[in-house]
Motif scaffolding. Structure first.
Motif, PDB file in Angstrom:
ATOM      1  N   ASP A 425      -2.420   9.765  28.952  1.00  0.00           N
ATOM      2  CA  ASP A 425      -1.870  10.709  27.980  1.00  0.00           C
ATOM      3  C   ASP A 425      -2.116  10.223  26.556  1.00  0.00           C
ATOM      4  O   ASP A 425      -2.378  11.013  25.663  1.00  0.00           O
ATOM      5  N   GLU A 426      -2.043   8.903  26.371  1.00  0.00           N
ATOM      6  CA  GLU A 426      -2.269   8.349  25.026  1.00  0.00           C
ATOM      7  C   GLU A 426      -3.682   8.658  24.558  1.00  0.00           C
ATOM      8  O   GLU A 426      -3.895   9.019  23.405  1.00  0.00           O
ATOM      9  N   GLN A 427      -4.644   8.494  25.459  1.00  0.00           N
ATOM     10  CA  GLN A 427      -6.036   8.770  25.073  1.00  0.00           C
ATOM     11  C   GLN A 427      -6.213  10.241  24.721  1.00  0.00           C
ATOM     12  O   GLN A 427      -6.830  10.577  23.715  1.00  0.00           O
ATOM     13  N   PHE A 429      -3.952  12.238  23.723  1.00  0.00           N
ATOM     14  CA  PHE A 429      -3.249  12.570  22.488  1.00  0.00           C
ATOM     15  C   PHE A 429      -4.035  12.115  21.265  1.00  0.00           C
ATOM     16  O   PHE A 429      -4.115  12.836  20.271  1.00  0.00           O
ATOM     17  N   LEU A 430      -4.634  10.940  21.357  1.00  0.00           N
ATOM     18  CA  LEU A 430      -5.463  10.485  20.229  1.00  0.00           C
ATOM     19  C   LEU A 430      -6.542  11.531  19.926  1.00  0.00           C
ATOM     20  O   LEU A 430      -6.754  11.912  18.775  1.00  0.00           O
ATOM     21  N   CYS A 431      -7.197  12.016  20.958  1.00  0.00           N
ATOM     22  CA  CYS A 431      -8.256  13.018  20.754  1.00  0.00           C
ATOM     23  C   CYS A 431      -7.681  14.286  20.132  1.00  0.00           C
ATOM     24  O   CYS A 431      -8.233  14.822  19.169  1.00  0.00           O
ATOM     25  N   ARG A 432      -6.590  14.743  20.680  1.00  0.00           N
ATOM     26  CA  ARG A 432      -6.015  15.996  20.183  1.00  0.00           C
ATOM     27  C   ARG A 432      -5.551  15.828  18.741  1.00  0.00           C
ATOM     28  O   ARG A 432      -5.691  16.729  17.919  1.00  0.00           O
ATOM     29  N   GLN A 433      -5.007  14.660  18.422  1.00  0.00           N
ATOM     30  CA  GLN A 433      -4.565  14.429  17.052  1.00  0.00           C
ATOM     31  C   GLN A 433      -5.758  14.434  16.101  1.00  0.00           C
ATOM     32  O   GLN A 433      -5.622  14.634  14.912  1.00  0.00           O
ATOM     33  N   ARG A 434      -6.940  14.219  16.636  1.00  0.00           N
ATOM     34  CA  ARG A 434      -8.126  14.285  15.779  1.00  0.00           C
ATOM     35  C   ARG A 434      -8.764  15.678  15.846  1.00  0.00           C
ATOM     36  O   ARG A 434      -9.906  15.864  15.450  1.00  0.00           O
ATOM     37  N   GLY A 435      -8.029  16.620  16.426  1.00  0.00           N
ATOM     38  CA  GLY A 435      -8.512  18.004  16.424  1.00  0.00           C
ATOM     39  C   GLY A 435      -9.397  18.357  17.607  1.00  0.00           C
ATOM     40  O   GLY A 435      -9.983  19.430  17.654  1.00  0.00           O
ATOM     41  N   ILE A 436      -9.509  17.434  18.564  1.00  0.00           N
ATOM     42  CA  ILE A 436     -10.370  17.683  19.723  1.00  0.00           C
ATOM     43  C   ILE A 436      -9.492  18.229  20.853  1.00  0.00           C
ATOM     44  O   ILE A 436      -8.565  17.551  21.294  1.00  0.00           O
ATOM     45  N   GLY A 437      -9.763  19.437  21.294  1.00  0.00           N
ATOM     46  CA  GLY A 437      -8.954  20.068  22.337  1.00  0.00           C
ATOM     47  C   GLY A 437      -8.987  19.271  23.631  1.00  0.00           C
ATOM     48  O   GLY A 437      -9.889  18.474  23.865  1.00  0.00           O
ATOM     49  N   GLU A 438      -8.010  19.538  24.478  1.00  0.00           N
ATOM     50  CA  GLU A 438      -7.829  18.716  25.668  1.00  0.00           C
ATOM     51  C   GLU A 438      -9.040  18.736  26.602  1.00  0.00           C
ATOM     52  O   GLU A 438      -9.479  17.708  27.098  1.00  0.00           O
TER      53      GLU A 438
END
Ligand code: ATP
Ligand code: MG
Lengths: 478, 249
Positions: A425-427, A429-438
């Protein structure tokens, strides 16, 4: 016993078997007459029919294997039809508008050109003419190089001796249950012969991809690379294939004579079934190659799709200094089950093998690696390196690794590494926080995980394979 | 730019934020300090939409939008950036690929043309230089095997490339040597302008020596217990948090 069966078959035949040779399909069921019908329909030489019948008799005495880490309802082999001619034009969709929109959506996502979409979906249009002309140009170039590349039916007509010399030398009729069945009833497939010292001038791919749309459930491929020759062969298709046959039991045989090199790449995307796994394809394939002295065989496969997959592309390293490689990505999501791996049989001195297996399980998928490395007494100085990595997405899926190691030569060296990781989940979330969808994030992580295998694929296939995983994983997260 | 009203949030049933109010205007730098466990990182996670953090009451407006109604990636695209206190590793995905994917998405969202690989590479190399990371870090897996300080600089690099409207830096200064601290500070300063705002979560006055905050807040037990200007940070350095806690009750 087998004589008895033989008699039975003959007597039945003599009693007046009346299947009309002109008819397009056979009623369901399997018996010796069906095999005679197939062979006659294809105008095969007598020895070929005998060969098929021998396989059929062997098959009758075998039992369906149930050792793999998969489960499925019993297959009723008498409920299947073993021959059907291609659909007539008026029975096909007349344009892409008549094709299942979901299928089209997937084609679009994969970026498949329109005319290829039509072909894959079996649309009755001039796409066929296209493919014929494309095929012809390729053929000309190959012909100039002396390469034979045709369907195995054609090969049986035009090069029967070559086929006879090699067919079944790598995967004998009695090899296993499905191989025996395939040997008895195979419909068609491809034949490749590369003459001595010739480097095949192109990847054997596009033409075949077009051909693929017509291949049946029991496909037979034979590739012979003569001394010092080289070929790269691409099988499969990233587009999900519409197919009414549930069971696919293909056989692929590779013969790499001294100093020859065969690279066989597969990107396979059978229909995996719906979200609950219903209606998907069972893919039980036997693939094996024999490498003679200094020869090199390399299998690369990207497997998605199929409800159930059991396949173990293998190398028999017969000649001294021969090399076998297996690079695999297998993805199972939803309710897919995959049990795949390889066998590396080291017979010759200083033989080398490398196994890199990447298993991905998502949703309720189950992914199993099963591999055998055998060092025979003569395999002095042989080496194997194996790495099996599993990636889990979500917590309903599973990955299993079954490495079997048998060493009968003390000088042989076998190395095995394995790892299991999870997309956390952390990985994500890092991606999503950078604007990259799940979904994009998962596919990026999965692509990274598979990099070593994708690197082995021919360029165009590598790009497609990446896209394919992305599409296959859609909806598998969250 | 950002307006938080009466924010309550729970983690695993435990209330961590208990009525937090905060207003941040365009171009402002706010420092948030407070004892361990007071909820500073939780605030960053709640604002960015991390799973497992449940908002039970309150409102948050960001760039005129109801922030809490957006998915995490939408919040990011709207211009909210969080530099993590503990950046996670993504083995196998190269930093370069990760950055390009993120920046491509951001540019698309902003209606800009997507950069081709060559121009992006050039830009990424420049940013590497600005945070004093060797270019090899672009080829390595995201944070894979990076030292603590390298991870922090990598976070800063991402912020520089993504050019957010609001950057929340959660203890980006912790674990940095003095040279790196100055480097990070000057990196942040170089990004300051009349439109871009920052929330600096920190335990140390020394960061604020380099980056002058407009406001300093102290978080205690899930709400802001004290706000002031930069002199508040100095006072805290002197007296600790003890005197505030008694006042806050
Ligand atoms: N996932 C979680 N499960 C349980 N408790 C949590 C979780 N996340 C945070 N907490 C708790 O919430 C409280 C606030 O944590 P938070 O990380 O926000 O503190 P902080 O102010 O950032 O502290 P520090 O200065 O140590 O970084 C702590 O008591 C912490 O244990
Ligand atoms: Mg914290």
């Amino acid at each position: 016993m087998s004589e008895q069966i033989d008699d039975l078959i003959k007597s039945h035949y003599a009693a007046g078997f009346v299947t009309d040779i002109e008819s397009d399909t056979l009623p369901p069921g399997l018996n010796a007459d069906v095999i005679r019908f197939i062979s006659a329909k294809k105008n095969e030489p007598e020895w070929m029919l005998e060969w098929r019948l021998k396989a059929y008799r062997a098959w009758l005495e075998m039992v369906e294997p149930h050792w793999a880490h998969v489960s499925y309802p019993d297959i009723d082999f008498n409920a299947m039809s073993y021959f059907s001619a291609p659909k007539r034009d008026e029975d096909r969709p007349q344009s892409l508008d008549e094709v299942d929109p979901k299928l089209r959506e997937t084609y679009d996502k994969l970026g498949i050109p329109l005319h290829e979409q039509e072909m894959l979906a079996g649309v009755a249009v001039d796409a066929v003419f296209d493919s014929v002309s494309v095929g012809t140009t390729f053929r000309k170039k190959l012909y100039e190089a002396g390469v034979i590349f045709c369907s195995i039916s054609e090969a049986l007509q035009d090069h029967p001796e070559l086929v006879r010399q090699h067919l079944g030398t790598v995967v004998p009729q009695k090899d296993n249950y499905y191989a025996a069945l395939n040997s008895a009833v195979f419909s068609d497939g491809s034949f490749v012969y590369i003459p001595k010292g010739v480097k095949c001038p192109m990847e054997l791919s596009t033409y075949f991809r077009i051909n693929e749309a017509k291949t049946g459930q029991f496909e037979r491929t034979l590739i012979v690379a003569d001394e010092g020759s080289e070929v790269s062969y691409l099988e499969g298709c990233t587009a999900p294939m519409r197919d009414e046959n549930q069971l696919h039991a293909a056989v692929v045989e590779l013969v790499a004579l001294d100093n020859a090199k065969i690279k066989y790449s597969t990107v396979q995307n059978w229909y995996p079934g719906d979200e609950e796994g219903k209606g998907g394809i069972y893919n039980f394939v036997t693939k094996r190659g024999v490498a003679h002295t200094n020869a090199h065989i390399s299998w690369t496969q990207v497997e998605t799709g199929s409800a159930i997959t059991m396949k173990y592309p293998s190398c028999v390293l017969k000649g001294d200094n021969s090399i076998g490689e297996f690079y695999s990505v297998a993805l199972s999501s939803n309710f897919q089950q995959a049990d795949t791996g390889t066998k590396m049989i080291h017979l010759g001195k200083n033989t080398r093998s490398t196994i890199i297996s990447k298993g991905i399980a998502a949703g309720h998928g189950s992914n199993t690696y099963r591999g055998l490395v055998r060092m025979n007494p003569g395999a002095t100085g042989a080496r194997n390196y194996t790495r099996c990595d599993s990636l889990l997405i979500g917590d309903q899926c599973g990955a299993h690794t079954f490495p079997y190691i048998e060493s009968k030569n003390p000088t042989a060296i076998i190395e095995h590494e394995a790892s299991t990781s999870k997309v956390s989940d952390e990985q994500l979330f890092l991606c999503r926080q950078r604007g990259i969808g799940e979904e994009k994030a998962v596919s990026m992580i999965v692509n990274g995980f598979c990099k070593e295998v994708f690197r082995e694929l021919p360029m165009e296939f590598a790009v497609e394979a990446g896209k394919l995983l992305e599409v296959s994983l859609e909806g598998a997260v969250g | 730019m950002l307006s938080i009203k009466n924010l309550h949030a729970t983690v695993e049933g435990k209330e961590i934020l208990r009525g937090l109010d905060l207003d941040i205007g365009a171009g402002e730098v706010h420092a948030i300090m407070g004892p361990n466990g007071s909820g500073k990182s939780t605030l960053g996670h709640v604002l960015t939409g991390r799973q497992g953090y449940e908002v039970t009451a309150g409102e948050v407006t960001f760039m005129g939008q109801d922030l809490l109604a957006l998915a995490p990636e939408e919040r990011a695209l709207t211009g909210l950036f969080l530099a993590f206190q503990y950046p996670v590793e993504i083995p196998g995905v190269s930093n370069m690929e990760f950055l390009k994917t993120a920046v491509d998405g951001m540019r698309k969202h902003r209606g800009l043309e997507v950069l081709d690989s060559v121009s992006f590479m050039k830009q990424a190399r420049e940013v590497c230089k600005r945070v004093d990371l060797d270019q090899n870090f672009l080829k390595r897996g995201v944070n894979e095997g990076f030292s603590g300080g390298e991870k922090k600089r990598n976070e800063l690099m991402q912020m520089m490339l993504l050019e957010p409207h609001l950057g929340i830096l959660d203890e980006t200064d912790s674990g940095l040597d003095i040279d790196a601290l100055q480097l990070v500070a000057s990196g942040i300063n170089s990004m300051r302008d009349s439109k871009r705002s920052f929330i600096l979560i920190t335990h140390y006055q020394r960061l604020l020596d380099f980056i002058e905050p407009d406001h300093v807040h102290v978080l205690g037990a899930g709400r802001i217990v004290r706000s002031g200007d930069k002199s508040l940070a100095l006072e805290l350095e002197d007296k600790g948090y003890g005197w505030l806690e008694s006042e806050a009750v």
